[in-house]
Design a protein around this motif. Structure first.
Motif, PDB file in Angstrom:
ATOM      1  N   ARG A  59     -20.115  -7.605   0.413  1.00  0.00           N
ATOM      2  CA  ARG A  59     -20.310  -8.659   0.071  1.00  0.00           C
ATOM      3  C   ARG A  59     -19.264  -9.093  -1.470  1.00  0.00           C
ATOM      4  O   ARG A  59     -18.544  -8.882  -2.021  1.00  0.00           O
ATOM      5  N   SER A  90     -19.451 -11.794  -4.273  1.00  0.00           N
ATOM      6  CA  SER A  90     -20.033 -13.031  -5.240  1.00  0.00           C
ATOM      7  C   SER A  90     -18.840 -14.367  -6.647  1.00  0.00           C
ATOM      8  O   SER A  90     -18.429 -13.890  -7.074  1.00  0.00           O
ATOM      9  N   GLY A 121     -24.193 -12.395  -8.352  1.00  0.00           N
ATOM     10  CA  GLY A 121     -24.892 -11.778  -8.496  1.00  0.00           C
ATOM     11  C   GLY A 121     -26.475 -11.479  -9.381  1.00  0.00           C
ATOM     12  O   GLY A 121     -26.792 -10.196  -9.118  1.00  0.00           O
ATOM     13  N   LYS A 122     -26.902 -12.343  -9.419  1.00  0.00           N
ATOM     14  CA  LYS A 122     -28.215 -12.134  -9.784  1.00  0.00           C
ATOM     15  C   LYS A 122     -29.207 -12.647  -8.405  1.00  0.00           C
ATOM     16  O   LYS A 122     -30.891 -11.899  -8.644  1.00  0.00           O
ATOM     17  N   GLU A 149     -30.655 -11.833  -5.341  1.00  0.00           N
ATOM     18  CA  GLU A 149     -31.483 -10.135  -4.778  1.00  0.00           C
ATOM     19  C   GLU A 149     -31.423 -10.285  -3.201  1.00  0.00           C
ATOM     20  O   GLU A 149     -31.828  -9.445  -2.497  1.00  0.00           O
ATOM     21  N   ARG A 167     -30.827 -10.612  -0.032  1.00  0.00           N
ATOM     22  CA  ARG A 167     -29.054 -10.060   0.801  1.00  0.00           C
ATOM     23  C   ARG A 167     -29.258  -9.598   2.021  1.00  0.00           C
ATOM     24  O   ARG A 167     -29.714  -8.627   2.907  1.00  0.00           O
ATOM     25  N   ASP A 207     -20.595  -0.991  -6.394  1.00  0.00           N
ATOM     26  CA  ASP A 207     -21.717  -2.346  -6.615  1.00  0.00           C
ATOM     27  C   ASP A 207     -21.433  -2.929  -5.126  1.00  0.00           C
ATOM     28  O   ASP A 207     -21.909  -4.542  -5.458  1.00  0.00           O
ATOM     29  N   ARG A 257     -27.320  -3.765  -6.517  1.00  0.00           N
ATOM     30  CA  ARG A 257     -27.543  -4.318  -7.700  1.00  0.00           C
ATOM     31  C   ARG A 257     -27.561  -3.540  -8.896  1.00  0.00           C
ATOM     32  O   ARG A 257     -27.190  -4.048  -9.767  1.00  0.00           O
ATOM     33  N   ASN A 258     -28.068  -2.521  -8.747  1.00  0.00           N
ATOM     34  CA  ASN A 258     -28.080  -1.648 -10.197  1.00  0.00           C
ATOM     35  C   ASN A 258     -27.967  -0.030  -9.321  1.00  0.00           C
ATOM     36  O   ASN A 258     -28.458   0.191  -8.362  1.00  0.00           O
ATOM     37  N   HIS A 309     -31.429   0.823  -7.353  1.00  0.00           N
ATOM     38  CA  HIS A 309     -31.503  -0.441  -6.412  1.00  0.00           C
ATOM     39  C   HIS A 309     -30.615   0.512  -5.296  1.00  0.00           C
ATOM     40  O   HIS A 309     -31.139   0.953  -4.110  1.00  0.00           O
TER      41      HIS A 309
END
Length: 205
Positions: A8, A10, A42-43, A45, A47, A69, A73-74, A77
């Motif tokens: 990923r 970003s 990053g914001k 959601e 994917r 990371d 997401r966190n 998650h």
């Protein structure tokens, strides 16, 4: 038993290309045809390629990511994803960064992820406790002091993992958990072994 790679990038964290991730995953044994890639902020959601990647995994496969990371997401998650993978008998390996010790195909890696899971559970409980404490404070303005937060199963597991490490500062650990040193030692020994109160708490009574 295939190795599947997920990448990923970003804009929000400055990573515009997957070249580094791709090279690392291929070097780790992932076939180019088994790589999935998302380009998301990053914001964001959504994917779609992560969803496709997770659906493609079969029992015995292992999911590889460059850094922790890149996957979640966190923390919460991430824990949910790995619990799902574990239930489906799919492994996870992290190649570099702070999560590089995570390899759920090994006993040591499972232990490390267990600590992550305990941290996520602790985070949820801490948020809940802080919310309750804030409400109590609002209802009882002028009352000084207050008892420390109680011991919980997540705190016991985190204390066990932390006390087993020689570099752990007990005072700092107690402050982080919101408990007294006496409460800590009633539940967990100085070497991280469960004591009677801790055993009762984890067994639900």
């Amino acid at each position: 038993m295939a190795l599947i790679g997920y990448m990923r990038v970003s804009k929000s964290d400055g990573s515009q290309t997957t070249d580094l991730q791709r090279d690392a995953l291929i070097a780790a044994g992932v076939e180019p045809g088994h790589l999935y890639e998302d380009k998301a902020s990053g914001k964001q959601e959504d994917r779609p390629h992560l969803d496709a990647c997770l659906k493609a995994l079969r029992p015995g496969d292992t999911l590889l990511v460059w850094k922790l990371d890149r996957l979640g997401r966190n923390l919460r998650h991430l824990v949910n994803i790995v619990h799902d993978l574990t239930a489906r008998e799919v492994g996870l390996k992290v190649l570099t960064g702070q999560g590089a010790a995570i390899d759920t195909t090994s006993a040591q890696g499972k232990l490390v992820f267990g600590i992550f899971a305990a941290l996520a559970e602790f985070e949820r409980e801490l948020i809940s406790e802080r919310t309750k404490a804030g409400l109590e404070s609002a209802r009882a303005r002028g009352r000084k002091g207050g008892r420390p937060f109680k011991m919980t199963p997540a705190k016991v597991r985190l204390a066990m993992a932390s006390m087993g490490q020689p570099e752990t500062n007990v005072a700092a650990l107690c402050k982080e958990l919101g408990i007294t040193r006496q409460t800590l030692y009633r539940h967990v020994s100085p070497t991280g072994e469960l004591r009677e109160d801790g055993r009762k708490l984890l067994m639900g009574g």
